[in-house]
Design a protein around this motif. Structure first.
Motif, PDB file in Angstrom:
ATOM      1  N   ALA A 219      11.299  17.924 -10.016  1.00  0.00           N
ATOM      2  CA  ALA A 219      11.484  19.084 -10.816  1.00  0.00           C
ATOM      3  C   ALA A 219      12.918  19.548 -10.261  1.00  0.00           C
ATOM      4  O   ALA A 219      13.559  19.464  -9.167  1.00  0.00           O
ATOM      5  N   PRO A 220      13.536  20.349 -11.349  1.00  0.00           N
ATOM      6  CA  PRO A 220      14.831  20.932 -11.118  1.00  0.00           C
ATOM      7  C   PRO A 220      14.777  21.702  -9.710  1.00  0.00           C
ATOM      8  O   PRO A 220      15.935  21.743  -9.031  1.00  0.00           O
ATOM      9  N   GLU A 221      13.928  22.561  -9.481  1.00  0.00           N
ATOM     10  CA  GLU A 221      13.798  23.495  -8.065  1.00  0.00           C
ATOM     11  C   GLU A 221      13.780  22.458  -6.910  1.00  0.00           C
ATOM     12  O   GLU A 221      14.729  22.897  -6.035  1.00  0.00           O
ATOM     13  N   GLN A 222      13.337  21.220  -6.979  1.00  0.00           N
ATOM     14  CA  GLN A 222      13.453  20.395  -5.836  1.00  0.00           C
ATOM     15  C   GLN A 222      14.658  19.905  -5.657  1.00  0.00           C
ATOM     16  O   GLN A 222      15.287  19.916  -4.660  1.00  0.00           O
ATOM     17  N   ILE A 223      15.184  19.271  -6.844  1.00  0.00           N
ATOM     18  CA  ILE A 223      16.671  18.645  -6.823  1.00  0.00           C
ATOM     19  C   ILE A 223      17.580  19.582  -6.295  1.00  0.00           C
ATOM     20  O   ILE A 223      18.399  19.327  -5.719  1.00  0.00           O
ATOM     21  N   PHE A 224      17.757  20.748  -6.991  1.00  0.00           N
ATOM     22  CA  PHE A 224      18.868  21.690  -6.663  1.00  0.00           C
ATOM     23  C   PHE A 224      18.729  22.354  -5.425  1.00  0.00           C
ATOM     24  O   PHE A 224      19.777  23.101  -4.979  1.00  0.00           O
ATOM     25  N   GLU A 225      17.480  22.774  -5.189  1.00  0.00           N
ATOM     26  CA  GLU A 225      17.227  23.718  -4.086  1.00  0.00           C
ATOM     27  C   GLU A 225      16.741  23.036  -2.670  1.00  0.00           C
ATOM     28  O   GLU A 225      16.970  23.493  -1.645  1.00  0.00           O
ATOM     29  N   ASN A 226      15.972  21.932  -2.788  1.00  0.00           N
ATOM     30  CA  ASN A 226      15.426  21.168  -1.770  1.00  0.00           C
ATOM     31  C   ASN A 226      15.245  19.882  -1.955  1.00  0.00           C
ATOM     32  O   ASN A 226      14.311  19.234  -1.848  1.00  0.00           O
ATOM     33  N   PRO A 227      16.417  19.067  -2.016  1.00  0.00           N
ATOM     34  CA  PRO A 227      16.454  17.822  -2.485  1.00  0.00           C
ATOM     35  C   PRO A 227      16.009  16.965  -1.161  1.00  0.00           C
ATOM     36  O   PRO A 227      16.188  17.587   0.089  1.00  0.00           O
ATOM     37  N   GLN A 228      15.308  15.855  -1.313  1.00  0.00           N
ATOM     38  CA  GLN A 228      14.351  15.282  -0.155  1.00  0.00           C
ATOM     39  C   GLN A 228      15.364  14.060   0.583  1.00  0.00           C
ATOM     40  O   GLN A 228      14.980  13.782   1.581  1.00  0.00           O
ATOM     41  N   LYS A 229      16.183  13.651  -0.383  1.00  0.00           N
ATOM     42  CA  LYS A 229      16.940  12.362   0.018  1.00  0.00           C
ATOM     43  C   LYS A 229      18.445  12.751   0.564  1.00  0.00           C
ATOM     44  O   LYS A 229      18.855  13.534  -0.142  1.00  0.00           O
ATOM     45  N   GLU A 230      18.887  11.835   1.460  1.00  0.00           N
ATOM     46  CA  GLU A 230      20.333  12.199   2.025  1.00  0.00           C
ATOM     47  C   GLU A 230      21.641  12.327   0.782  1.00  0.00           C
ATOM     48  O   GLU A 230      22.333  13.230   0.925  1.00  0.00           O
ATOM     49  N   LEU A 231      21.483  11.078   0.177  1.00  0.00           N
ATOM     50  CA  LEU A 231      22.627  11.254  -0.777  1.00  0.00           C
ATOM     51  C   LEU A 231      22.504  12.560  -1.861  1.00  0.00           C
ATOM     52  O   LEU A 231      23.510  12.966  -2.253  1.00  0.00           O
ATOM     53  N   THR A 232      21.323  12.989  -2.161  1.00  0.00           N
ATOM     54  CA  THR A 232      21.094  13.893  -3.133  1.00  0.00           C
ATOM     55  C   THR A 232      21.460  15.080  -2.419  1.00  0.00           C
ATOM     56  O   THR A 232      22.296  15.976  -3.110  1.00  0.00           O
ATOM     57  N   LYS A 233      21.200  15.354  -1.158  1.00  0.00           N
ATOM     58  CA  LYS A 233      21.578  16.309  -0.268  1.00  0.00           C
ATOM     59  C   LYS A 233      23.288  16.680  -0.337  1.00  0.00           C
ATOM     60  O   LYS A 233      23.859  17.825  -0.508  1.00  0.00           O
ATOM     61  N   ARG A 234      23.800  15.568  -0.198  1.00  0.00           N
ATOM     62  CA  ARG A 234      25.235  15.424  -0.046  1.00  0.00           C
ATOM     63  C   ARG A 234      25.748  16.149  -1.328  1.00  0.00           C
ATOM     64  O   ARG A 234      26.812  16.717  -1.455  1.00  0.00           O
ATOM     65  N   PHE A 235      25.266  15.415  -2.624  1.00  0.00           N
ATOM     66  CA  PHE A 235      25.951  15.711  -3.748  1.00  0.00           C
ATOM     67  C   PHE A 235      25.717  17.155  -4.187  1.00  0.00           C
ATOM     68  O   PHE A 235      26.493  18.034  -4.626  1.00  0.00           O
ATOM     69  N   ILE A 236      24.469  17.737  -3.864  1.00  0.00           N
ATOM     70  CA  ILE A 236      24.173  19.064  -4.376  1.00  0.00           C
ATOM     71  C   ILE A 236      24.856  20.000  -3.406  1.00  0.00           C
ATOM     72  O   ILE A 236      25.522  21.071  -3.981  1.00  0.00           O
ATOM     73  N   GLN A 237      25.155  19.673  -2.199  1.00  0.00           N
ATOM     74  CA  GLN A 237      25.877  20.571  -1.337  1.00  0.00           C
ATOM     75  C   GLN A 237      27.416  20.446  -1.781  1.00  0.00           C
ATOM     76  O   GLN A 237      28.231  21.595  -1.795  1.00  0.00           O
ATOM     77  N   ARG A 238      28.189  19.402  -2.112  1.00  0.00           N
ATOM     78  CA  ARG A 238      29.470  19.359  -2.771  1.00  0.00           C
ATOM     79  C   ARG A 238      29.474  20.239  -3.747  1.00  0.00           C
ATOM     80  O   ARG A 238      30.569  20.840  -4.204  1.00  0.00           O
ATOM     81  N   LEU A 239      28.274  20.389  -4.856  1.00  0.00           N
ATOM     82  CA  LEU A 239      28.491  20.935  -5.953  1.00  0.00           C
ATOM     83  C   LEU A 239      28.538  22.417  -5.745  1.00  0.00           C
ATOM     84  O   LEU A 239      29.275  23.261  -6.244  1.00  0.00           O
ATOM     85  N   LYS A 240      27.887  22.880  -4.628  1.00  0.00           N
ATOM     86  CA  LYS A 240      27.723  24.371  -4.347  1.00  0.00           C
ATOM     87  C   LYS A 240      28.955  24.959  -3.853  1.00  0.00           C
ATOM     88  O   LYS A 240      28.983  26.026  -4.022  1.00  0.00           O
ATOM     89  N   ILE A 241      29.900  24.039  -3.170  1.00  0.00           N
ATOM     90  CA  ILE A 241      30.968  24.538  -2.438  1.00  0.00           C
ATOM     91  C   ILE A 241      32.275  23.877  -2.885  1.00  0.00           C
ATOM     92  O   ILE A 241      32.083  22.611  -2.650  1.00  0.00           O
ATOM     93  N   LEU A 242      33.125  24.705  -3.112  1.00  0.00           N
ATOM     94  CA  LEU A 242      34.409  24.054  -3.607  1.00  0.00           C
ATOM     95  C   LEU A 242      35.283  24.487  -2.274  1.00  0.00           C
ATOM     96  O   LEU A 242      35.547  25.754  -2.155  1.00  0.00           O
ATOM     97  N   GLU A 243      36.182  23.749  -1.441  1.00  0.00           N
ATOM     98  CA  GLU A 243      37.036  24.101  -0.538  1.00  0.00           C
ATOM     99  C   GLU A 243      38.262  23.478  -0.535  1.00  0.00           C
ATOM    100  O   GLU A 243      38.665  22.249  -1.179  1.00  0.00           O
ATOM    101  N   PHE A 244      39.239  24.287  -0.206  1.00  0.00           N
ATOM    102  CA  PHE A 244      40.645  23.888  -0.116  1.00  0.00           C
ATOM    103  C   PHE A 244      41.124  24.091   1.218  1.00  0.00           C
ATOM    104  O   PHE A 244      40.847  25.036   1.963  1.00  0.00           O
ATOM    105  N   LYS A 245      42.262  23.343   1.730  1.00  0.00           N
ATOM    106  CA  LYS A 245      43.031  23.440   2.861  1.00  0.00           C
ATOM    107  C   LYS A 245      44.552  23.734   2.585  1.00  0.00           C
ATOM    108  O   LYS A 245      44.910  22.572   1.896  1.00  0.00           O
ATOM    109  N   ILE A 246      44.902  24.850   2.893  1.00  0.00           N
ATOM    110  CA  ILE A 246      46.275  25.040   2.552  1.00  0.00           C
ATOM    111  C   ILE A 246      47.272  24.873   3.756  1.00  0.00           C
ATOM    112  O   ILE A 246      46.940  25.736   4.537  1.00  0.00           O
TER     113      ILE A 246
END
Length: 365
Positions: A219-246
């Protein structure tokens, strides 16, 4: 119902689908997300049989449409496809684009096909455009004609391949609105998309594709808020945060602005919030901090919370204590304060980056 059994697709230099097994139930609205090159478009093109699977089966209501003896025209009468590049015939009018497949494939009369086309153009908000040509339409209008054309075939299933990726950001909403209406009507749909907040809102299920197939299904709630698998977690985390190093004054701010635009598009950030994120990036970084902190490195983190439609921009930098509120550029700081909800400053001499400015932004400001 569609069932995929050990579906595999190989190309000469890649195997995007290794072993896909799933069931798409009647009424499912499935968004397909994941990194580029993980087989999202390949999956729905195989289901439509625009790509022939290397092995495995696709059962449409119990019939194996991958069987060489199967008449694939039967399946295409039951499934519609909407492409990212519209695929309209430029030499035909809008109404002719919608009428032609009804006449050629469904055997309808010209009057029946015309009446259906007019009805569907009204449904997608394009009444009065019947006699225009595709070249006279905007990208969003072309895509809505393409959706009307798919609906004209009365399909049981509609497959969307990145339906908004070729559109100007200002036109994305009009196409998404039509798709949301279709989802609410109970139509079975599969949507390849990179717009995560849209996927969250419109879907009953989400496929995260990686590692050669459907890596996680939930369900969308699972995938976006509580993904169960490692690669999904990494992908969602990257989506939520954008980082720059100046690291220097030579930092490519134009490229960073493009990255912010992409991040906001992928996360369906409201236009007012997106504008303020860009404004904060310009005023805080370029006008207030860079002239003062000089060669000191800075880290920038942008986080968007879809549930609250709020964003936070956090900038950490080294050097001596410097609060931008105390700087000489009073005008830029006033602009920053006027267009955001809160600006806070903290100093920790023990930290690697001693200075931290955090800015909160909301849709309601």
């Amino acid at each position: 119902m569609i069932e995929l059994i050990h579906l595999r697709k190989e190309y000469e230099n890649a195997t995007p689908l290794k072993d896909v097994n799933t069931v798409i139930n009647d009424g499912d609205v499935i968004s397909i997300i994941g990194p580029s090159g993980t087989g999202k478009s390949t999956l729905i093109r195989c289901i439509e049989m625009l790509e022939k699977p290397t092995s495995g089966k696709i059962l449409l209501n119990g019939e194996d449409i991958t069987d060489p003896k199967y008449d694939i025209t039967k399946a295409r009468k039951r499934m519609g496809m909407v492409f990212q590049s519209f695929n309209l015939f430029g030499h035909l009018t809008v109404i002719e684009n919608i009428m032609t497949p009804q006449i050629d494939i469904l055997g309808k009369s010209r009057q029946e096909a015309y009446d259906k086309g007019v009805e569907l153009l009204k449904r997608v908000g394009l009444s009065g455009r019947e006699l225009q040509y595709p070249s006279q339409l905007s990208g969003g209008q072309k895509q809505r004609v393409a959706i009307a054309r798919a609906l004209a075939m009365d399909p049981e299933v509609i497959l969307f391949d990145e339906p908004t990726s070729a559109l100007d950001p200002t036109m994305v909403g009009e196409v998404q609105s039509v798709i949301k209406d279709l989802a609410a009507s109970g139509k079975t749909m599969m949507i390849v998309t990179h717009e995560m907040n849209f996927a969250r809102k419109v879907s009953s299920r989400v496929f995260y594709m990686d590692d050669g197939g459907i890596y996680e299904d939930g369900a969308p709630e699972q995938i976006f808020e509580n993904p169960q698998k490692e690669l999904t977690k990494r992908f969602i985390q990257r989506l939520k945060i954008l980082e720059f190093k100046i690291e220097s004054r030579d930092f490519d701010f134009l490229s960073a602005e493009s990255e912010i635009e992409r991040y906001c598009l992928e996360n369906d950030v409201p236009s007012r919030v997106k504008y303020r994120i860009s404004l904060v990036f310009e005023e805080l970084l370029q006008q207030l901090l860079m002239p003062v902190i000089g060669k000191t490195q800075a880290n920038v983190k942008i986080e968007y919370a879809p549930a609250k439609e709020e964003a936070a921009v956090t900038v950490s930098y080294g050097g001596e204590k410097f609060d931008p509120a105390d700087g000489d550029n009073e005008l830029s700081y006033r602009v920053l304060k006027a267009t955001t909800d809160e600006v806070s400053f903290a100093y920790d001499p023990e930290a690697e980056f001693a200075n931290t400015v955090k800015v909160l932004i909301s849709e309601s400001k």
